[in-house]
Design a protein around this motif. Structure first.
Motif, PDB file in Angstrom:
ATOM      1  N   LEU A 145      72.361  45.474  49.083  1.00 34.45           N
ATOM      2  CA  LEU A 145      72.293  44.620  47.682  1.00 34.45           C
ATOM      3  C   LEU A 145      71.457  43.780  47.617  1.00 34.45           C
ATOM      4  CD1 LEU A 145      76.155  44.434  46.312  1.00 34.45           C
ATOM      5  CD2 LEU A 145      74.222  46.082  45.549  1.00 34.45           C
ATOM      6  N   ASP A 146      71.330  43.038  49.133  1.00 35.13           N
ATOM      7  CA  ASP A 146      70.082  42.051  49.245  1.00 35.13           C
ATOM      8  C   ASP A 146      68.753  42.700  48.857  1.00 35.13           C
ATOM      9  OD1 ASP A 146      72.138  40.276  50.093  1.00 35.13           O
ATOM     10  OD2 ASP A 146      71.585  40.473  52.269  1.00 35.13           O
ATOM     11  N   GLU A 149      68.099  43.141  45.157  1.00 38.45           N
ATOM     12  CA  GLU A 149      67.795  41.906  44.527  1.00 38.45           C
ATOM     13  C   GLU A 149      66.454  41.568  44.532  1.00 38.45           C
ATOM     14  OE1 GLU A 149      70.446  37.950  43.891  1.00 38.45           O
ATOM     15  OE2 GLU A 149      70.540  38.617  45.753  1.00 38.45           O
ATOM     16  N   ARG A 153      62.081  44.807  38.585  1.00 38.04           N
ATOM     17  CA  ARG A 153      63.045  45.557  37.481  1.00 38.04           C
ATOM     18  C   ARG A 153      62.323  46.159  36.428  1.00 38.04           C
ATOM     19  NH1 ARG A 153      66.479  39.998  36.913  1.00 38.04           N
ATOM     20  NH2 ARG A 153      64.570  39.131  38.322  1.00 38.04           N
ATOM     21  N   ARG A 387      78.004  40.512  42.485  1.00 40.95           N
ATOM     22  CA  ARG A 387      76.463  39.896  42.860  1.00 40.95           C
ATOM     23  C   ARG A 387      75.639  40.258  41.580  1.00 40.95           C
ATOM     24  NH1 ARG A 387      74.645  40.697  48.150  1.00 40.95           N
ATOM     25  NH2 ARG A 387      72.689  40.070  47.335  1.00 40.95           N
ATOM     26  N   PHE A 388      76.029  41.236  40.799  1.00 36.18           N
ATOM     27  CA  PHE A 388      75.152  41.520  39.601  1.00 36.18           C
ATOM     28  C   PHE A 388      75.885  41.349  38.371  1.00 36.18           C
ATOM     29  CE2 PHE A 388      73.034  42.961  43.221  1.00 36.18           C
ATOM     30  CZ  PHE A 388      71.601  42.646  42.889  1.00 36.18           C
ATOM     31  N   TRP A 417      68.596  43.466  35.170  1.00 34.93           N
ATOM     32  CA  TRP A 417      69.461  42.508  35.276  1.00 34.93           C
ATOM     33  C   TRP A 417      68.819  41.285  34.997  1.00 34.93           C
ATOM     34  CZ3 TRP A 417      68.142  45.336  39.701  1.00 34.93           C
ATOM     35  CH2 TRP A 417      67.367  44.540  40.607  1.00 34.93           C
TER      36      TRP A 417
END
Length: 417
Positions: A145-146, A149, A153, A387-388, A417
Motif C-alpha cells: 500500500l505504501d 500510494e 493515478r 488507508r484509501f 483516489w
C-alpha cells in the motif's frame, strides 16, 4: 446448519440414461457482463439435473449430468460414490491438461491416497500456524500500500496489490524465490485458461519441471519452507515420490495464488461499485469485514466450472438415476445462488449467515488453505479501506472481468483516489 434449509428431494425420472436425453446444453455457460453467474443456472434449478456436453480438448467431448441445486451440489461434493480420481477410465476432464499416469494433484484423487497426501501439509495451514503469519502478512500489505500510494493515478490495483500480495505470501510459504514469481504467475494463468489446450499443457509442464528442480535443490540445501519440509521429511524418506511432491506444491501454488488473488480483487470490486455496501462494511472499524468476505465468496463463486466427478457406483442425485460410469459436473455458483437457501442470492448482504456457502468446498476436499486465504483477504481489505477511504473505480466495472477460464476473476482493476 444455521441458515440452511435443504429442499425436499425430487422423485426419480424414469431411469433415463445420459444417452436417452436429446435436450443437451453445451457446457460451460458464460457469465453476464456484470460478472454474475449465468442466468440459465436459476432456470435449471427448477428441474432435476440436466445433461450437458463437456467440450473436447484433453479428452473427447462427452455428456455429463449438471448439478445445480444447493442440496445436490453438497451431496455431490461429499459423496464417495462420485470419484474425483482423474486416472480412472472415462474420468471427465475440465481443465484441458491430459492427466497422464500421474494425478495433477491430490485434489483429483480419492481416499485413502487423497488423505495420505493431504495429511503431509495439514500442519502448514492450522489456525495456530496461520496466526503466526498475521504480522508478516500485515507487513507485506503495508509495504504494497505504501508503493500504491506513490504511484501515479489511475493505477491498476490488481497488478500492484491484489495479485502481488498472494504471490508474495505463497512464494515465501513454498520457498519459491521472489524473482521467479512472475514466471509462476504466468504459467498458472495459462494453465487454467481454457482457450488453448496446447498452451495450457505446455505451461503446466513448464511449471511442473520448475517445481521438480526446485524440490531437488531444497533437498540438498533445505530452508524453512513447505517444499523443503516435503523434500526432507517425506520425499527423502520414501514416503512420497518426486511427482507427488510436485503435485502437492503445484496445488498449493495454483490454489493459494490464483483463487486468493481473484477473490481479493472481487471483494474490492464489490465495494467500489456499491457505495452503500462499502459504507456498511467500513463502519464500526470494519466489524462486518469477516462476514462480508464469506458473503462475497458466496456471491462471486469463482470456482465456476471446474468441479467434475465420475460415478463409480449407481446412485440417486437430485431426482435422477446416475449410473456407474456417468460423468457429473458440479456447479458451485448455482448451489451458492440457490434461492431456497440464500434469499435474494443476487444481492451481497454483509449481514447474511453464509456459514453454509460452498466456495471452500465440502466433504473430504474442503479447502485446507481457507485459514490463510481468510487472513490475506481480511488484512488486505481492512488496510485498504483505512488507508484509501476515497478509493474509487477508474473504469467501467463490466470491462475488468476475465473470460474463458475455470476460475472467475479480473484482468485488471483501475482505481484512483
Amino acid at each position: 446448519m444455521p441458515g440452511i434449509h435443504l429442499p425436499a428431494p425430487s422423485p426419480l425420472e424414469a431411469n433415463m440414461s445420459l444417452a436417452d436425453h436429446t435436450d443437451v446444453l453445451d457446457w460451460p455457460f458464460a457469465r453476464t457482463e456484470d460478472g454474475d453467474p449465468p442466468p440459465i443456472l436459476a432456470e435449471l434449478r427448477n428441474a432435476p439435473p440436466c445433461v450437458v456436453r463437456l467440450p473436447a480438448g484433453a479428452a473427447e467431448s462427452r455428456l455429463a449430468w449438471l448439478v445445480t441445486r444447493y442440496a445436490d451440489v453438497r451431496q455431490a461434493l461429499g459423496d464417495p460414490r462420485l470419484s474425483a480420481d482423474e486416472r480412472l477410465p472415462g474420468a471427465p476432464v475440465r481443465i484441458q491438461v491430459p492427466p497422464g499416469g500421474n494425478p495433477s494433484s491430490f485434489l483429483r484423487l480419492d481416499d485413502p491416497e487423497h488423505a495420505r497426501l493431504r495429511s503431509m501439509i495439514q500442519t502448514e495451514f492450522t489456525a495456530r500456524r496461520v496466526k503466526r503469519l498475521r504480522e508478516p502478512v500485515q507487513r507485506l500489505v503495508d509495504e504494497l500500500l505504501d508503493e500504491l500510494e506513490a504511484l501515479p493515478r489511475p493505477t491498476d490495483l490488481h497488478a500492484v496489490f491484489s495479485r502481488a500480495l498472494p504471490t508474495l505470501v505463497i512464494a515465501r510459504l513454498l520457498g519459491v524465490p521472489e524473482q521467479d514469481s512472475a514466471f509462476f504467475i504466468e504459467k498458472t494463468r495459462v494453465t487454467i485458461s481454457q482457450e488453448d489446450p496446447a498452451a495450457s499443457l505446455a505451461a503446466y509442464e513448464e511449471m511442473s519441471e520448475y517445481l521438480a528442480k526446485l524440490a531437488l535443490r531444497k533437498l540438498e540445501s533445505p530452508g524453512d519452507d513447505l517444499i523443503s519440509r516435503l523434500a526432507v521429511n517425506h520425499h527423502a524418506k520414501g514416503a512420497i515420490t518426486l511427482d507427488e511432491l510436485v503435485g502437492i506444491a503445484r496445488l498449493v501454488l495454483v490454489a493459494g495464488h490464483e483463487t486468493t488473488t481473484n477473490q481479493i480483487a472481487l471483494n474490492i470490486l464489490a465495494l467500489l461499485r456499491d457505495d452503500d455496501l462499502r459504507a456498511r462494511v467500513a463502519a464500526d472499524d470494519g466489524a462486518l469485514i469477516p462476514n462480508f468476505i464469506e458473503e462475497s465468496m458466496r456471491y462471486w463463486s469463482i470456482s465456476q466450472d471446474a468441479m467434475v466427478r465420475l460415478a463409480v457406483e449407481d446412485l440417486e442425485l437430485g431426482g435422477v438415476a446416475v449410473s456407474k460410469g456417468d460423468a457429473v459436473v458440479i456447479s458451485v455458483p448455482a448451489g451458492n445462488h440457490d434461492e431456497s437457501v440464500f434469499a435474494c442470492p443476487h444481492r451481497i448482504d454483509p449481514h447474511r449467515d453464509t456459514s453454509g456457502h460452498l466456495q471452500w468446498g465440502f466433504g473430504p476436499h474442503y479447502c485446507q488453505g481457507a485459514p490463510l486465504a481468510r487472513l490475506e483477504m481480511e488484512l488486505s481489505l481492512r488496510s485498504l479501506l483505512r488507508r484509501f477511504p476515497n478509493l474509487r473505480l477508474a473504469a467501467d466495472p463490466r470491462t475488468v472481468f476475465r473470460r474463458g477460464t475455470v476460475f472467475h476473476g479480473v484482468t485488471h482493476l483501475p482505481v484512483t483516489w
